[in-house]
Design an enzyme around this catalytic site. Sequence first.
Site, PDB file in Angstrom:
ATOM      1  N   SER A   1     110.779  23.800  76.722  1.00  0.00           N
ATOM      2  CA  SER A   1     112.183  23.883  76.620  1.00  0.00           C
ATOM      3  C   SER A   1     112.507  25.152  75.838  1.00  0.00           C
ATOM      4  O   SER A   1     111.761  25.582  74.983  1.00  0.00           O
ATOM      5  CB  SER A   1     112.581  22.618  75.817  1.00  0.00           C
ATOM      6  OG  SER A   1     113.860  23.152  75.362  1.00  0.00           O
TER       7      SER A   1
ATOM      8  N   CYS B   1     110.159  21.084  69.836  1.00  0.00           N
ATOM      9  CA  CYS B   1     110.494  20.874  68.380  1.00  0.00           C
ATOM     10  C   CYS B   1     109.240  21.179  67.373  1.00  0.00           C
ATOM     11  O   CYS B   1     109.589  21.505  66.140  1.00  0.00           O
ATOM     12  CB  CYS B   1     111.024  19.496  67.931  1.00  0.00           C
ATOM     13  SG  CYS B   1     112.034  18.916  69.147  1.00  0.00           S
TER      14      CYS B   1
ATOM     15  N   LYS C   1     106.201  25.086  59.821  1.00  0.00           N
ATOM     16  CA  LYS C   1     107.430  25.339  59.678  1.00  0.00           C
ATOM     17  C   LYS C   1     107.702  26.734  59.456  1.00  0.00           C
ATOM     18  O   LYS C   1     108.546  27.410  59.684  1.00  0.00           O
ATOM     19  CB  LYS C   1     108.510  24.251  59.310  1.00  0.00           C
ATOM     20  CG  LYS C   1     108.471  23.028  60.256  1.00  0.00           C
ATOM     21  CD  LYS C   1     109.568  23.160  61.545  1.00  0.00           C
ATOM     22  CE  LYS C   1     109.649  22.253  62.320  1.00  0.00           C
ATOM     23  NZ  LYS C   1     110.547  22.400  63.447  1.00  0.00           N
TER      24      LYS C   1
ATOM     25  N   GLU D   1     118.918  20.211  74.887  1.00  0.00           N
ATOM     26  CA  GLU D   1     117.722  20.105  75.737  1.00  0.00           C
ATOM     27  C   GLU D   1     118.321  18.921  76.632  1.00  0.00           C
ATOM     28  O   GLU D   1     117.363  18.989  77.838  1.00  0.00           O
ATOM     29  CB  GLU D   1     116.681  19.296  74.725  1.00  0.00           C
ATOM     30  CG  GLU D   1     115.425  19.493  75.087  1.00  0.00           C
ATOM     31  CD  GLU D   1     114.336  19.257  73.996  1.00  0.00           C
ATOM     32  OE1 GLU D   1     113.508  20.282  73.945  1.00  0.00           O
ATOM     33  OE2 GLU D   1     114.241  18.127  73.414  1.00  0.00           O
TER      34      GLU D   1
ATOM     35  N   GLU E   1     111.731  36.549  66.351  1.00  0.00           N
ATOM     36  CA  GLU E   1     113.024  36.074  67.138  1.00  0.00           C
ATOM     37  C   GLU E   1     113.987  35.180  66.415  1.00  0.00           C
ATOM     38  O   GLU E   1     115.059  35.027  67.149  1.00  0.00           O
ATOM     39  CB  GLU E   1     112.439  35.881  68.410  1.00  0.00           C
ATOM     40  CG  GLU E   1     111.737  34.533  68.582  1.00  0.00           C
ATOM     41  CD  GLU E   1     110.248  34.668  68.420  1.00  0.00           C
ATOM     42  OE1 GLU E   1     109.793  35.748  67.905  1.00  0.00           O
ATOM     43  OE2 GLU E   1     109.346  33.776  68.694  1.00  0.00           O
TER      44      GLU E   1
ATOM     45  N   GLU F   1     107.117  29.150  61.889  1.00  0.00           N
ATOM     46  CA  GLU F   1     108.196  29.220  62.892  1.00  0.00           C
ATOM     47  C   GLU F   1     109.477  30.074  62.223  1.00  0.00           C
ATOM     48  O   GLU F   1     110.174  30.773  62.996  1.00  0.00           O
ATOM     49  CB  GLU F   1     108.590  27.643  63.082  1.00  0.00           C
ATOM     50  CG  GLU F   1     109.983  27.402  64.103  1.00  0.00           C
ATOM     51  CD  GLU F   1     110.295  26.145  64.283  1.00  0.00           C
ATOM     52  OE1 GLU F   1     110.260  25.757  65.478  1.00  0.00           O
ATOM     53  OE2 GLU F   1     110.747  25.611  63.180  1.00  0.00           O
TER      54      GLU F   1
ATOM     55  N   CYS G   1     106.350  13.557  62.951  1.00  0.00           N
ATOM     56  CA  CYS G   1     106.588  14.163  61.798  1.00  0.00           C
ATOM     57  C   CYS G   1     106.209  13.401  60.306  1.00  0.00           C
ATOM     58  O   CYS G   1     106.045  13.836  59.091  1.00  0.00           O
ATOM     59  CB  CYS G   1     107.920  15.040  61.626  1.00  0.00           C
ATOM     60  SG  CYS G   1     108.211  16.231  62.703  1.00  0.00           S
TER      61      CYS G   1
ATOM     62  N   GLU H   1     119.528  20.698  79.535  1.00  0.00           N
ATOM     63  CA  GLU H   1     118.242  21.680  80.081  1.00  0.00           C
ATOM     64  C   GLU H   1     117.776  20.778  81.066  1.00  0.00           C
ATOM     65  O   GLU H   1     117.482  21.159  82.117  1.00  0.00           O
ATOM     66  CB  GLU H   1     117.753  22.186  78.925  1.00  0.00           C
ATOM     67  CG  GLU H   1     116.661  23.166  79.401  1.00  0.00           C
ATOM     68  CD  GLU H   1     115.501  23.656  78.451  1.00  0.00           C
ATOM     69  OE1 GLU H   1     115.420  23.113  77.430  1.00  0.00           O
ATOM     70  OE2 GLU H   1     114.979  24.609  78.715  1.00  0.00           O
TER      71      GLU H   1
HETATM   72 FE1  SF4 Z   1     104.670  18.949  64.603  1.00  0.00          FE
HETATM   73 FE2  SF4 Z   1     103.680  17.556  62.628  1.00  0.00          FE
HETATM   74 FE3  SF4 Z   1     104.982  19.792  61.801  1.00  0.00          FE
HETATM   75 FE4  SF4 Z   1     106.420  17.477  63.119  1.00  0.00          FE
HETATM   76  S1  SF4 Z   1     105.207  17.764  60.943  1.00  0.00           S
HETATM   77  S2  SF4 Z   1     106.771  19.542  63.637  1.00  0.00           S
HETATM   78  S3  SF4 Z   1     104.500  16.816  64.458  1.00  0.00           S
HETATM   79  S4  SF4 Z   1     103.206  19.612  63.232  1.00  0.00           S
END
Ligand code: SF4
Length: 384
Positions: free
Chosen positions: A126, A106, A165, A86, A173, A168, A310, A89
């Site tokens: 990004s 992220c 997550k 990053e 992909e 994700e 987080c 980038e």
């Molecule tokens: Fe985003 Fe909250 Fe997940 Fe961290 S914990 S990646 S800030 S949604």
Amino acid sequence: MLESVKEPLFAAYNIGQAKKVREALANPQLFKVVQCAPAVRVAIAEEFGLNLGALTPGKMAAALRRLGFNKVYDTNFGADLTIMEEGNELIKRVTEGKDLPLFTSCCPAWVKFMEQAYPELLKNLSTCKSPQQMQGAIIKTYGAKINNMDPAKIFSVSVMPCTCKPFESDRPEMMASGYKDVDVVITTRELAYLIKDKGIDFANLPDEGFDLPLGDYTGAATIFGSTGGVMEAALRTAYEIITKNPIPKIDIEFVRGGEGVRTATVQIGDLELKIAVVAGLKNVLPILEDLKKGKSDYHFIEVMACPEGCISGGGQPKVLLEEYRGIAYKNRKDAIYKHDSELKLRKSHENPDIKKLYDEFLGEPLGKQSHHLLHTKYKSRKEK
Ligand code: SF4
């Protein structure tokens, strides 16, 4: 009913993902690998009666080993790798004057929000995958190679402070290795349930290290857990790449505040970099609206969906009493920065195992192999 009698802890919390991990841990055919996000190590101890925000990376690594993981790796290694990609980038886009500002990518909640609400601005995100997904892709390629393992036999688990997550990791992909790069994501709370379920005495575990090389990390990686951390880590590296001199002050405190939006102009050599750090999606709306109207002059913007980043994620231990929630967030944040300050290496580009990864496997940041494994594309999810 029978299930709840046999497995009261699991039944009480309906933690299906953790069950999948427990089944995999019991399967001798699989090579079980785990990675843990930076924010997990400043919160998991709360589930075992230790102080709010107690910093316990060593006990966490020891607990993961006792659960039966063959390799205890670290998302922090992926965070250092993210900064390499990053940071480069950012330098490329600023040099070319193209697709600015660059937004960090992220946080999957933020990425999905952009796909749904502002697809016309996706070029500003990004292309870097998150640390979790970079680490996942590396575990099943370079990691498979150094461990002499068939990637098909690797079961890759990620422990996150985040309830977004799993989405994700399930994106189609995210199979750059040719396999699902991260098989299962569990939250900090779910890891605590697994540890309790196995009867491990977390509070009295000895400190153990992470496995090398994919568990090696710098202070820059550990601050990813707090709002402003990605920005600070990126600036530490970008400054030294651009100026070829050591950064005069490594603690970039003006990005660490608690406000929903923090802005600054940073002088890097001849370059005046205009930056913003945003916590909470509602706070980014004016910036996005300005950008749509062509009125933005920012170069780099960090966005995290959760109020403190987080450390306050939805998968973290719950602090039910409101009067203690602020204390927990403050202590977790302090622990993140204390961990950073105590580490010998505090800049991602100084991580010796990251250097080795590029030398032996990836080539260079933004190179062909890096692009294939560590970068991604986004798509509009706007309802027509
Ligand atoms: Fe985003 Fe909250 Fe997940 Fe961290 S914990 S990646 S800030 S949604």
